[in-house]
Design an enzyme around this catalytic site. Structure first.
Site, short mmCIF file in Angstrom:
data_model
loop_
_atom_site.label_atom_id
_atom_site.label_comp_id
_atom_site.label_asym_id
_atom_site.label_seq_id
_atom_site.Cartn_x
_atom_site.Cartn_y
_atom_site.Cartn_z
N HIS A 111 -11.24 -7.62 -19.87
CA HIS A 111 -12.42 -6.75 -19.11
C HIS A 111 -13.51 -7.52 -19.56
O HIS A 111 -14.94 -7.77 -18.85
CB HIS A 111 -12.56 -5.49 -20.42
CG HIS A 111 -11.97 -4.38 -19.79
ND1 HIS A 111 -12.05 -3.64 -18.52
CD2 HIS A 111 -10.93 -3.55 -20.57
CE1 HIS A 111 -11.52 -2.38 -18.67
NE2 HIS A 111 -10.64 -2.42 -19.71
N HIS A 151 -5.86 -7.29 -22.49
CA HIS A 151 -6.26 -6.14 -21.46
C HIS A 151 -7.66 -6.27 -21.89
O HIS A 151 -8.89 -6.00 -21.03
CB HIS A 151 -5.71 -4.76 -21.97
CG HIS A 151 -6.45 -3.73 -21.28
ND1 HIS A 151 -6.03 -3.16 -19.89
CD2 HIS A 151 -7.60 -2.91 -21.61
CE1 HIS A 151 -6.78 -2.18 -19.64
NE2 HIS A 151 -7.80 -1.99 -20.60
N GLU A 152 -8.26 -6.16 -23.25
CA GLU A 152 -9.60 -6.12 -23.82
C GLU A 152 -10.16 -7.50 -23.27
O GLU A 152 -11.44 -7.48 -22.58
CB GLU A 152 -9.65 -6.13 -25.16
CG GLU A 152 -9.13 -4.56 -25.66
CD GLU A 152 -10.14 -3.45 -25.11
OE1 GLU A 152 -11.40 -3.64 -25.11
OE2 GLU A 152 -9.44 -2.62 -24.54
#
Length: 313
Positions: free
Chosen positions: A177, A173-174
């Protein structure tokens, strides 16, 4: 891998830019207020000003205000961002082989290759609060646009709370980004938010309530509209990168369960708001705009969408 952007996300981005542009213009006119009043006082001594003269005075006042106050506002912004970035890296250390921390670095290296982004630094924060966020170093430019490597920070509490598969999903998820450019986009879009906070709500602000609070709320809503859309995109990309949407769904459910654990606090929310750090978790504490200014969708909404991906496999 390339991240695909949907029409709803584009609409969110346009709405966010529109709201934040209004706030930025309000900040400019606020800076222009005093010079404009002084010029009008001078004009008042020589007779009534025409509409053309008033418009010209407003433009001149805005220019004077930006020339005089602009550098000070910019310096305050940069100083504040560096201070908050230092706070986000406080009590953290480089990931080491002990306690399985090397697995975090290995996962970030693998996911960075998957997303075709430079491998980020990885640091472990010494706190039981479950945290996972990405930020820049204090000395990095305000908006790096690929010129600096970001830092992914995970906490001891998060590593203890999640299984290896769930931890990989959160790291994905990071990295999503980063692949989406969210860290730099957030830093740019937060300029009006920061300006509104400093001019209308800060300890040294001249005080324009309730108008000031309305502008601050508009800024929070504008950024929230942007942020919530990007979180959903990062969730989908993380699920695609790991091939395991169920892992991210269960990770979000575990992290949202406050039993026996401490949720991120409003203090961390303030740090993230100032720096544009992107965090996998919603931050506890009410925004000036309430739920409309929330940076994350409801966890139940995110989990439901991930469960749909599981069902579609």
């Amino acid at each position: 891998m390339r991240l695909r952007h949907s029409v709803p996300l584009a609409v969110r981005a346009l709405l966010s830019v529109g709201l934040l542009s209004v706030v930025l213009l309000a900040a400019v006119f606020t800076l222009a207020a005093l010079p404009t009043v002084l010029i009008l006082e001078v004009l008042g001594d020589s007779g009534a000003a025409t509409t053309t003269e008033l418009n010209r005075t407003l433009l001149v006042g805005a220019a004077i205000g930006l020339v005089i106050a602009g550098p000070g506002v910019a310096w305050t912004l940069v100083r504040g961002v560096r201070r908050e970035r230092r706070a986000l890296l406080t009590d953290s250390r480089p990931a080491e082989s002990e306690n399985g921390e090397n697995a975090v670095s290995t996962a970030c290296r693998r996911l960075a290759a998957r997303f075709d982004v430079p491998e980020p630094r990885v640091r472990i924060r010494s706190t039981a609060t479950p945290l996972a966020y990405t930020t820049y170093r204090p000395e990095d430019p305000l908006i790096s646009i690929g010129s600096s490597n970001p830092t992914v920070v995970v906490s001891e509490g998060l590593l203890a709370a999640l299984s290896p598969a769930e931890c990989d999903a959160v790291l994905a998820h990071e990295l999503a980004h980063l692949a989406n450019g969210d860290l730099d986009l957030a830093a740019g879009l937060l300029v009006p938010v920061y300006a509104a906070t400093e001019l209308y709500e800060g300890p040294d602000s001249p005080g324009f309530d309730p108008v000031g609070r309305a502008f601050a709320a508009t800024a929070a809503i504008g950024f929230g509209v942007f942020s919530r859309g990007r979180e959903l995109v990062a969730d989908r990309a993380a699920a695609a990168a790991t091939g395991d949407p169920a892992a991210l769904a269960t990770a979000l459910e575990r992290l949202d369960d406050t039993n026996g654990r401490t949720r991120p606090t409003a203090d961390l929310r303030d740090h993230i708001a100032a720096t544009g750090a992107v965090n996998v978790l919603p931050i506890e504490g009410d925004s000036v705009a309430g739920r409309f200014g929330a940076t994350h969708p409801a966890t139940a909404t995110r989990v439901e969408r991930l469960r749909r991906l599981v069902a579609a496999e």
